[in-house]
Design an enzyme around this catalytic site. Sequence first.
Site, mmCIF file in Angstrom:
data_model
loop_
_atom_site.group_PDB
_atom_site.id
_atom_site.type_symbol
_atom_site.label_atom_id
_atom_site.label_comp_id
_atom_site.label_asym_id
_atom_site.label_seq_id
_atom_site.Cartn_x
_atom_site.Cartn_y
_atom_site.Cartn_z
ATOM 1 N N ARG A 56 -119.490 68.763 -50.873
ATOM 2 C CA ARG A 56 -118.892 69.824 -51.694
ATOM 3 C C ARG A 56 -119.525 69.857 -53.085
ATOM 4 O O ARG A 56 -119.617 70.913 -53.702
ATOM 5 C CB ARG A 56 -117.384 69.595 -51.873
ATOM 6 C CG ARG A 56 -116.542 69.847 -50.625
ATOM 7 C CD ARG A 56 -115.075 69.932 -51.029
ATOM 8 N NE ARG A 56 -114.153 69.730 -49.930
ATOM 9 C CZ ARG A 56 -113.703 70.694 -49.121
ATOM 10 N NH1 ARG A 56 -114.111 71.933 -49.283
ATOM 11 N NH2 ARG A 56 -112.844 70.420 -48.159
ATOM 12 N N PHE A 64 -124.388 75.835 -39.717
ATOM 13 C CA PHE A 64 -123.500 74.944 -40.474
ATOM 14 C C PHE A 64 -124.049 74.778 -41.881
ATOM 15 O O PHE A 64 -125.085 74.141 -42.077
ATOM 16 C CB PHE A 64 -123.406 73.591 -39.776
ATOM 17 C CG PHE A 64 -122.143 72.855 -40.081
ATOM 18 C CD1 PHE A 64 -121.672 72.749 -41.382
ATOM 19 C CD2 PHE A 64 -121.408 72.280 -39.060
ATOM 20 C CE1 PHE A 64 -120.499 72.081 -41.671
ATOM 21 C CE2 PHE A 64 -120.221 71.602 -39.327
ATOM 22 C CZ PHE A 64 -119.774 71.505 -40.642
ATOM 23 N N LYS A 73 -120.457 85.136 -42.466
ATOM 24 C CA LYS A 73 -121.244 84.972 -41.240
ATOM 25 C C LYS A 73 -120.879 86.098 -40.282
ATOM 26 O O LYS A 73 -119.940 85.953 -39.486
ATOM 27 C CB LYS A 73 -120.907 83.632 -40.565
ATOM 28 C CG LYS A 73 -121.374 82.400 -41.308
ATOM 29 C CD LYS A 73 -120.989 81.175 -40.486
ATOM 30 C CE LYS A 73 -121.492 79.897 -41.078
ATOM 31 N NZ LYS A 73 -121.016 78.719 -40.317
ATOM 32 N N ASP A 85 -115.866 82.976 -42.127
ATOM 33 C CA ASP A 85 -116.488 82.536 -40.880
ATOM 34 C C ASP A 85 -115.953 83.439 -39.760
ATOM 35 O O ASP A 85 -116.515 84.482 -39.464
ATOM 36 C CB ASP A 85 -116.103 81.060 -40.693
ATOM 37 C CG ASP A 85 -117.027 80.323 -39.764
ATOM 38 O OD1 ASP A 85 -117.525 80.945 -38.825
ATOM 39 O OD2 ASP A 85 -117.263 79.122 -39.973
ATOM 40 N N ASP A 109 -117.954 71.891 -47.247
ATOM 41 C CA ASP A 109 -118.027 70.479 -46.863
ATOM 42 C C ASP A 109 -118.362 70.275 -45.397
ATOM 43 O O ASP A 109 -118.208 71.171 -44.564
ATOM 44 C CB ASP A 109 -116.682 69.798 -47.142
ATOM 45 C CG ASP A 109 -115.617 70.178 -46.108
ATOM 46 O OD1 ASP A 109 -115.369 71.382 -45.934
ATOM 47 O OD2 ASP A 109 -115.052 69.274 -45.465
HETATM 48 C C1 PRP Z 1 -112.941 77.709 -45.244
HETATM 49 C C2 PRP Z 1 -113.038 78.856 -46.247
HETATM 50 C C3 PRP Z 1 -112.091 79.872 -45.733
HETATM 51 C C4 PRP Z 1 -112.059 79.603 -44.253
HETATM 52 C C5 PRP Z 1 -112.861 80.634 -43.583
HETATM 53 O O1 PRP Z 1 -111.932 76.847 -45.615
HETATM 54 O O2 PRP Z 1 -112.696 78.463 -47.542
HETATM 55 O O3 PRP Z 1 -110.814 79.756 -46.316
HETATM 56 O O4 PRP Z 1 -112.655 78.336 -44.007
HETATM 57 O O5 PRP Z 1 -112.883 80.415 -42.201
HETATM 58 P P1 PRP Z 1 -112.451 81.546 -41.188
HETATM 59 O O6 PRP Z 1 -113.110 82.829 -41.623
HETATM 60 O O7 PRP Z 1 -112.999 81.048 -39.866
HETATM 61 O O8 PRP Z 1 -110.976 81.650 -41.167
HETATM 62 P P2 PRP Z 1 -111.681 75.473 -44.838
HETATM 63 O O9 PRP Z 1 -110.651 75.665 -43.771
HETATM 64 O O10 PRP Z 1 -112.996 74.892 -44.413
HETATM 65 O O11 PRP Z 1 -111.006 74.576 -45.962
HETATM 66 P P3 PRP Z 1 -111.611 74.046 -47.344
HETATM 67 O O12 PRP Z 1 -111.815 75.259 -48.224
HETATM 68 O O13 PRP Z 1 -110.574 73.134 -47.877
HETATM 69 O O14 PRP Z 1 -112.919 73.368 -47.029
#
Ligand code: PRP
Length: 183
Positions: free
Chosen positions: A169, A156, A135, A107, A163
């Site tokens: 999930r 989103f 993204k 992200d 999730d």
């Molecule tokens: C998500 C994904 C990455 C991170 C990316 O994990 O798995 O690790 O976000 O986001 P970023 O590029 O903005 O840093 P999340 O924190 O949602 O945890 P999860 O995998 O437990 O859902």
Amino acid sequence: MDASHVDQDLVNVLFTEKQIQDRLAELAREVERDYADQDLLIVGILRGAVMVMADLARSLERHVEMDWMAISSYGSGTKSSGVVRILKDLDTDITGRHVLIVDEIIDTGLTLSWLTSNLSSREPASVEILTLLRKPEALQMPVEVKYVGWDIPNEFVVGYGLDYRERYRNLRDIGTLAPHVYS
Ligand code: PRP
């Protein structure tokens, strides 16, 4: 769970289970080619990467070791600070190893930017990233990604490990969440 069970919650299905499997198979062929004759450790980032890890690993027609990390931002809303902490570290000593980080989405890029430099400091032979989704419009930190399933708009998305408040999930497909669900 099929998308039909939550179709009121989704604006659309972005990628079906079949499309995801096909794309992961393509990426697996690239990984096999790039790491031919090399020992490979794939590292899944909990919790979202569970599905990608399971399907990518089974698609690889070669031996591969699997390990896991859990990472968290400090507090809420601090993701943009890029400050993260390790909740569960690797069980594996990666010194001299070829490491491929596997995640479901990039992200802002802050998590994987931090993680790449953390793992690189452990003197592995290499550290690369595979992500199913990215993204580009949300990126705040440049991250070098070797394998990307798809670049997607800054919306989103849920399903296939992704999730919203721990739900969706287990959705087989990836869909765009309808604003009425989170607003
Ligand atoms: C998500 C994904 C990455 C991170 C990316 O994990 O798995 O690790 O976000 O986001 P970023 O590029 O903005 O840093 P999340 O924190 O949602 O945890 P999860 O995998 O437990 O859902």
